[in-house]
Scaffold this motif. Structure first.
Motif, PDB file in Angstrom:
ATOM      1  N   VAL A 145       0.814  -1.218   0.000  1.00 12.18           N
ATOM      2  CA  VAL A 145       0.000   0.000   0.000  1.00 12.18           C
ATOM      3  C   VAL A 145       0.851   1.274   0.000  1.00 12.18           C
ATOM      4  O   VAL A 145       0.560   2.212  -0.750  1.00 12.18           O
ATOM      5  N   PRO A 146       1.924   1.367   0.826  1.00 13.89           N
ATOM      6  CA  PRO A 146       2.747   2.584   0.766  1.00 13.89           C
ATOM      7  C   PRO A 146       3.307   2.854  -0.625  1.00 13.89           C
ATOM      8  O   PRO A 146       3.349   4.004  -1.073  1.00 13.89           O
ATOM      9  N   ARG A 147       3.712   1.776  -1.303  1.00 10.50           N
ATOM     10  CA  ARG A 147       4.233   1.942  -2.656  1.00 10.50           C
ATOM     11  C   ARG A 147       3.123   2.427  -3.593  1.00 10.50           C
ATOM     12  O   ARG A 147       3.359   3.302  -4.444  1.00 10.50           O
ATOM     13  N   ALA A 148       1.919   1.887  -3.427  1.00 11.28           N
ATOM     14  CA  ALA A 148       0.789   2.293  -4.264  1.00 11.28           C
ATOM     15  C   ALA A 148       0.472   3.775  -4.087  1.00 11.28           C
ATOM     16  O   ALA A 148       0.226   4.502  -5.061  1.00 11.28           O
ATOM     17  N   ILE A 149       0.490   4.235  -2.837  1.00 18.06           N
ATOM     18  CA  ILE A 149       0.210   5.650  -2.555  1.00 18.06           C
ATOM     19  C   ILE A 149       1.270   6.540  -3.187  1.00 18.06           C
ATOM     20  O   ILE A 149       0.959   7.569  -3.795  1.00 18.06           O
ATOM     21  N   CYS A 150       2.522   6.142  -3.070  1.00 13.56           N
ATOM     22  CA  CYS A 150       3.615   6.923  -3.665  1.00 13.56           C
ATOM     23  C   CYS A 150       3.484   6.980  -5.179  1.00 13.56           C
ATOM     24  O   CYS A 150       3.725   8.028  -5.794  1.00 13.56           O
ATOM     25  N   TYR A 151       3.120   5.852  -5.795  1.00 11.99           N
ATOM     26  CA  TYR A 151       2.920   5.829  -7.243  1.00 11.99           C
ATOM     27  C   TYR A 151       1.893   6.879  -7.663  1.00 11.99           C
ATOM     28  O   TYR A 151       2.106   7.648  -8.608  1.00 11.99           O
ATOM     29  N   VAL A 152       0.770   6.904  -6.956  1.00 12.35           N
ATOM     30  CA  VAL A 152      -0.318   7.817  -7.321  1.00 12.35           C
ATOM     31  C   VAL A 152       0.115   9.271  -7.169  1.00 12.35           C
ATOM     32  O   VAL A 152      -0.179  10.110  -8.030  1.00 12.35           O
ATOM     33  N   ILE A 153       0.826   9.578  -6.097  1.00 11.71           N
ATOM     34  CA  ILE A 153       1.281  10.954  -5.877  1.00 11.71           C
ATOM     35  C   ILE A 153       2.259  11.390  -6.962  1.00 11.71           C
ATOM     36  O   ILE A 153       2.154  12.490  -7.513  1.00 11.71           O
ATOM     37  N   VAL A 154       3.193  10.512  -7.291  1.00  9.99           N
ATOM     38  CA  VAL A 154       4.184  10.842  -8.320  1.00  9.99           C
ATOM     39  C   VAL A 154       3.512  11.033  -9.681  1.00  9.99           C
ATOM     40  O   VAL A 154       3.811  11.990 -10.401  1.00  9.99           O
TER      41      VAL A 154
END
Length: 397
Positions: A145-154
């Motif tokens: 999930v942390p990686r998914a959130i970072c992907y969306v922000i980037v």
């Protein structure tokens, strides 16, 4: 949401690592790889904040302290090139600073993690050895999930940056339609990019400035947004109404406005100084009206607009700011225009109105945007070419 392609793209980037984590189950090795991606994203976001902040401080503001010293140490030929093409700051200098910072921060984060987080992951893997395969799949998904959130922000930041570069009007329309993009941009990207303008004008929504052309030969009213009608004042077949009033009605003044405008510039002899004093007064004394912007967004143009209502209420939207500025310039015999076009509000391009004034001693017209004053210096500023476009002269006095 499925009719919004940008929202679909963001959703896919969010669920991809989660699905991947579910399929491959939890493992220390996979989690270390995922954390590497998280570190890259976090490093990018931290570098984004620092890079934008310091680049703006040095190349755009450079008013005091070490920023002024650094700016003055840059060779004049380089400064002349940057000032003549301010977009270079955003497409070359700022990305280079962000890239350097990102590489350094990412290296440090990975180095520290080898002695802190990675041993912890190995311990978690040992604890889960006796668990079921399904439990490991759920754990694998959760840890992604942390990686998914970072992907969306980037990805949201990249979409936002491309919007600033004015790719196409269709692209801007897709961004405007995406509720997911708008929310993430407003809550995450704008604070990260430290956009003072966007923070202070959070509800400058698209279509908050409308043009209506009424053709006497046609019983129907042709309603359209200003950005879709380039040079509409030169192609009219009827009377043009800006937010429900004509241009002349909008710039109409009274004795109170005229008296104040004259008193504000007493003691100033140069046209530039007078124009800037009036710009500062309008930009600081008039508050942006979110309520009025939303009414225009919903095609309600029955509210009062123009210089006099704005002066009396001390509030309005971009067209009202521009009208009041015209009225105050005319009281001082300063040649002035209203310009219609588009402005970048931090997330996407929106319909907008601003001014130009003629500086006698310099024999030129300069751009003035009292609405955007809350976001920085928009009096004959180089940044105009960055966040204003599709300009068209609506009226000149």
């Amino acid at each position: 949401m499925f009719k919004q392609p940008v929202s679909i793209i963001l959703l896919l980037f969010f669920i991809y690592p989660i699905i991947k984590g579910f399929i491959f189950k939890f493992s220390s090795q996979h989690l270390k790889g995922a954390m590497g991606g998280v570190f890259q994203s976090i490093s990018f976001l931290i570098s984004l904040c620092l890079g934008i902040y310091y680049t703006k401080k040095i190349f755009i503001e450079h008013n005091t302290g070490m920023y002024a010293t650094i700016y003055k140490s840059i060779p004049l030929n380089i400064l002349d090139f940057i000032n003549s093409k301010p977009l270079v700051i955003y497409i070359l200098i700022m990305p280079l600073v962000i890239l350097i910072l990102c590489s350094v921060i990412n290296f440090v984060a990975n180095f520290i993690s080898r002695f802190t987080l990675y041993p912890l992951f190995d311990g978690v893997e040992n604890l889960l050895k006796q668990k079921s395969v399904f439990f490991k799949r759920i754990a694998g998904a959760i840890f992604q999930v942390p990686r998914a959130i970072c992907y969306v922000i980037v990805i949201t930041f990249i979409l936002n940056f491309l919007s600033l570069l004015n790719v196409t009007d269709t692209y801007n329309k897709y961004l405007e339609e995406s509720q997911a993009y708008s929310y993430i941009s407003k809550e995450v990207v704008i604070p990260l990019t430290n956009s003072k303008l966007a923070k202070n004008l959070p509800n400058v929504v698209n279509n908050s400035f409308k043009i209506v052309v009424k053709d006497p030969s046609n019983s129907d009213t042709n309603k359209t947004n200003v950005q879709n009608v380039p040079n509409v004042q030169n192609n009219q077949k009827g009377t043009i109404y800006y937010n429900g009033i004509t241009l002349e009605q909008g710039v109409k003044s009274n004795d109170e406005i005229n008296k104040l405008a004259v008193n504000l510039v007493q003691g100033e002899n140069e046209t530039r100084d007078k124009a800037k004093t009036l710009y500062k007064w309008v930009g600081t004394k008039i508050a942006y009206s979110d309520e009025k912007a939303n009414k225009v967004l919903n095609n309600d143009t029955q509210m009062t607009s123009g210089a006099i209502p704005t002066f009396n209420s001390r509030s309005g939207i971009c067209f009202d700011y521009a009208c009041l500025y015209v009225a105050m310039c005319r009281a001082n015999n300063i040649k002035v225009r209203i310009i219609t076009g588009q402005g970048f509000n931090g997330s996407n391009w929106v319909s907008h109105a601003w001014n130009q004034v003629y500086i006698k001693g310099e024999n030129k017209w300069i751009n003035v945007d009292p609405t955007f004053l809350v976001g920085g210096d928009y009096f004959d500023s180089a940044r105009f070419t960055i966040d204003h476009k599709a300009e068209s002269i609506a009226g000149e006095w």
